[in-house]
Each structure stands twice: as structure tokens, then as C-alpha cells.
Design an enzyme around this catalytic site. Structure first.
Site, short mmCIF file in Angstrom:
data_model
loop_
_atom_site.label_atom_id
_atom_site.label_comp_id
_atom_site.label_asym_id
_atom_site.label_seq_id
_atom_site.Cartn_x
_atom_site.Cartn_y
_atom_site.Cartn_z
CE LYS A 111 -3.16 -0.19 3.27
NZ LYS A 111 -3.91 -0.66 4.47
CG ASP A 127 -8.29 -1.62 4.45
OD1 ASP A 127 -7.32 -1.36 3.71
OD2 ASP A 127 -8.15 -1.98 5.64
CG ASP A 129 -12.21 -4.84 5.19
OD1 ASP A 129 -11.76 -3.69 4.99
OD2 ASP A 129 -11.79 -5.59 6.10
CG HIS A 265 -12.70 -1.12 8.53
ND1 HIS A 265 -11.49 -0.61 8.97
CD2 HIS A 265 -12.39 -2.13 7.68
CE1 HIS A 265 -10.51 -1.29 8.39
NE2 HIS A 265 -11.03 -2.22 7.61
#
Length: 344
Positions: A111, A127, A129, A265
């Protein structure tokens, strides 16, 4: 300090954010960015994220930084969903044998490559998710020069290697357990969850991140620990609503107003909607079931699929493609042209 932003002298206080009355949404040098690796099912999370950003009418694109091992099929899916696909090379820590909190964390150092996306002045990393349930474009208007993110929680067992966990200290509720200065020295710096953050791409920063990584021993939370160490002097906390880690629902329910949460998240074990079974700890909760359903409602909504804008070029191409058909019909005597009256 910009209008709509206040900050108290208390180091534990978060930046208070209000939406500007006239947000500047025309800037083309801003974007969201996420990360994808491998040929697994995480592509579903990225598709869901792309559709979620579309649902809340974000003005900015979603860039997907992906490793070379992402299959062509998944790349096509993401392009068809309007994503900008950027292939990046992996970044590895100096010692791969380090024990991470989760084995797959090792790939997350890659990343760091997103700091070289300098065609953008600001980016919000999310992210795969994560889902966005309210527009957060206004975060791009926060003052320059800082990294903005939500403080993490130290109460889950994955933190059992830390002194914070051992003494039951958490920055989400610092008044419950006082940090024992006499035994442990000064309290640790504020620590953010790296699943969501606002940052400024910069080539000098990018090169320095890679140089620093080479001499920094890996730690259990991989790139999250590293980013916290590297940016600790410019980190500014933002409210919990911009990255609700699901463990907050049972660890610090007093801090959560679910109706006001903008970003969720799904990082708790068993909570990823596309893998959800309800069998893992805490996954039988009604609020978890509701949030999983909310994610699926967006993912399954075909009206949120990307629709390519029709341009003048597209129209001209269509007309060119029709010419042989029109010619054939004319020659067969089946098509009679009627002269249109003058508009004069």
C-alpha cells in the site's frame, strides 16, 4: 484553520468536521483509492465500495492499486464498474519471517506505493472491506499537511502483544484506565486504524517511506504500525463516524451512534458480507446483521452499476457503424429517404 474545522488543545480530541456549504467538487486531482491483491473474493468488496461511492454521489473516482497477481477477469470487472486500475509492484518488509497478527498482513506493505500517485493532490484510502454510506467528499477540504484518520481500539485479542491490551488501556476510553507513567513511562502516541485515511501523495515522501521501511523491523500490524510510526507527528484524529471498526459496537458502544455513521469497516472476524455466516463470535448481533444486509443491498443494486457516459465520439462511431446497414437497405430498395424541411 479552514471554516468548519475546530480543534481543541487536548491531544486526544478529534478534529471536528462540518460539511462546507459550497463544496468544491470540480477538482479532478482528488480521488479515492483502495488496494487489491490475488485472485480471491476481495474483488467483491471493491465492487461494493465502487457502487457505494456511486450511491452517495461522490464526485471523485475510485483508483484500485493492484498487485500483478490480480487476474484479468477481476480487472475487467473493476473497469466495468468505473474504477481506475493501477498495477503496482509488491513491497516486502526486510524480514519476511516476522510473525504478523494475521499472515496476510505482509502484502499490505505494498500500500505504500499509493504515495507515488502524484497526479492527485489528495486521496482518501479505503480498505476493500469498507463501505461508504454517506458522502465524505468534504474531507478533501481539510487543511493540507496532515494525515487524517480515526483512532483505533486496543481491546480485541489481536492486540494481546501490546502493553495497552495487558493493562486494559484504550485510547477510545482513556479515562477508564489511566496510563501508568511510573511503570511504563510516557503514554504511547495516538494510533490510527489504517483502513481509512486522507493523505497527500508525494514522491519525496514515497521514496523516504521505502528507505525507512528497509531499516525498520516489521511489527505485528505490518504497514499499519509502520504508517503510525512514520506519520505520528502529522497525524490528526477525525471522528469515529468516518471509520467504524465493528468491534466498537461491543467494546465501546457508548461511543457509537450507528445512525450517524458514514463509513463502516467490516474488519471483525466473520463480518465481511460476502463471507458472512453468522457463526463467529459477535456475528449473531442484530446490528451486525443489519449492517451486513445494508452492504448487500448496495452490492445487489443493479441501478448502481457503472454506466459509461455517452459522448459525441461514441455517437459518431455508432453512425459510422450503421452506414453499411443503411447502404444495404437502400440498394435493396427498402429504404426511402424523406428530405427534412428547412429549419429556416
Amino acid at each position: 484553520m479552514a471554516p468548519g474545522l475546530t480543534q481543541t488543545a487536548d491531544a486526544m480530541s478529534t478534529v471536528t468536521i462540518t460539511k462546507p456549504s459550497l463544496p468544491s467538487v470540480q477538482d479532478s486531482d482528488r480521488a479515492y483509492v483502495t488496494f487489491l491483491a490475488g485472485n480471491g473474493d476481495y474483488v467483491k468488496g471493491v465492487v461494493g465500495l465502487a457502487k457505494g461511492l456511486r450511491k452517495v454521489k461522490s464526485a471523485y473516482p475510485l483508483v484500485v492499486a493492484m498487485l500483478p497477481d490480480v487476474p484479468e477477469e477481476h480487472r475487467r470487472i473493476l473497469v466495468d464498474q468505473g474504477c481506475i486500475v493501477r498495477e503496482i509492484e509488491p513491497v516486502y518488509p526486510p524480514e519476511n519471517q516476522t510473525q504478523f497478527a494475521m499472515a496476510y498482513y505482509v502484502i499490505n506493505y505494498s500500500k505504500l506505493r499509493i504515495w507515488k500517485f502524484v497526479e492527485y493532490s489528495k486521496m482518501i484510502y479505503l480498505d476493500g472491506d469498507i463501505q461508504v454510506y454517506e458522502n465524505i467528499d468534504h474531507l478533501f477540504d481539510l487543511p493540507d499537511g496532515y494525515l487524517y484518520a480515526v483512532m483505533d481500539c486496543f481491546c480485541e485479542k489481536t492486540w494481546s502483544h501490546t502493553p495497552q491490551y495487558k493493562i486494559r488501556y484504550c485510547q477510545q476510553c482513556p479515562d477508564k484506565v489511566q496510563w501508568p507513567k511510573a511503570e511504563l513511562g510516557e503514554p504511547p502516541a495516538l494510533y490510527f486504524n489504517a483502513g481509512m485515511f486522507l493523505y497527500e501523495p508525494n514522491l519525496e515522501t514515497y521514496e523516504d517511506l521505502l528507505r525507512t521501511l528497509k531499516i525498520t523491523p516489521p511489527t505485528p500490524f505490518a504497514e499499519q504500525d509502520f504508517l503510525n510510526m512514520y506519520f505520528k507527528k502529522i497525524y490528526k484524529p477525525i471522528p469515529l463516524v468516518y471509520n467504524l471498526v465493528l468491534a466498537m459496537l461491543w467494546r465501546h458502544p457508548e461511543n457509537v451512534e450507528l445512525g450517524k455513521v458514514k463509513v463502516v469497516h467490516y474488519c471483525a472476524a466473520g463480518s465481511k458480507p460476502w463471507r458472512y455466516t453468522g457463526k463467529e463470535a459477535n456475528m449473531e448481533r442484530e446490528d451486525i446483521k443489519m449492517l451486513v444486509k445494508k452492504w448487500w443491498d448496495i452490492y445487489d443494486d443493479e441501478s448502481l452499476d457503472y454506466k459509461k457516459p455517452v459522448t459525441v465520439v461514441d455517437t459518431e462511431v455508432d453512425l459510422v457503424n450503421l452506414k453499411p446497414f443503411i447502404t444495404a437497405l437502400t440498394e435493396a430498395g427498402r429504404l426511402n429517404y424523406v428530405t427534412a424541411p428547412s429549419a429556416a
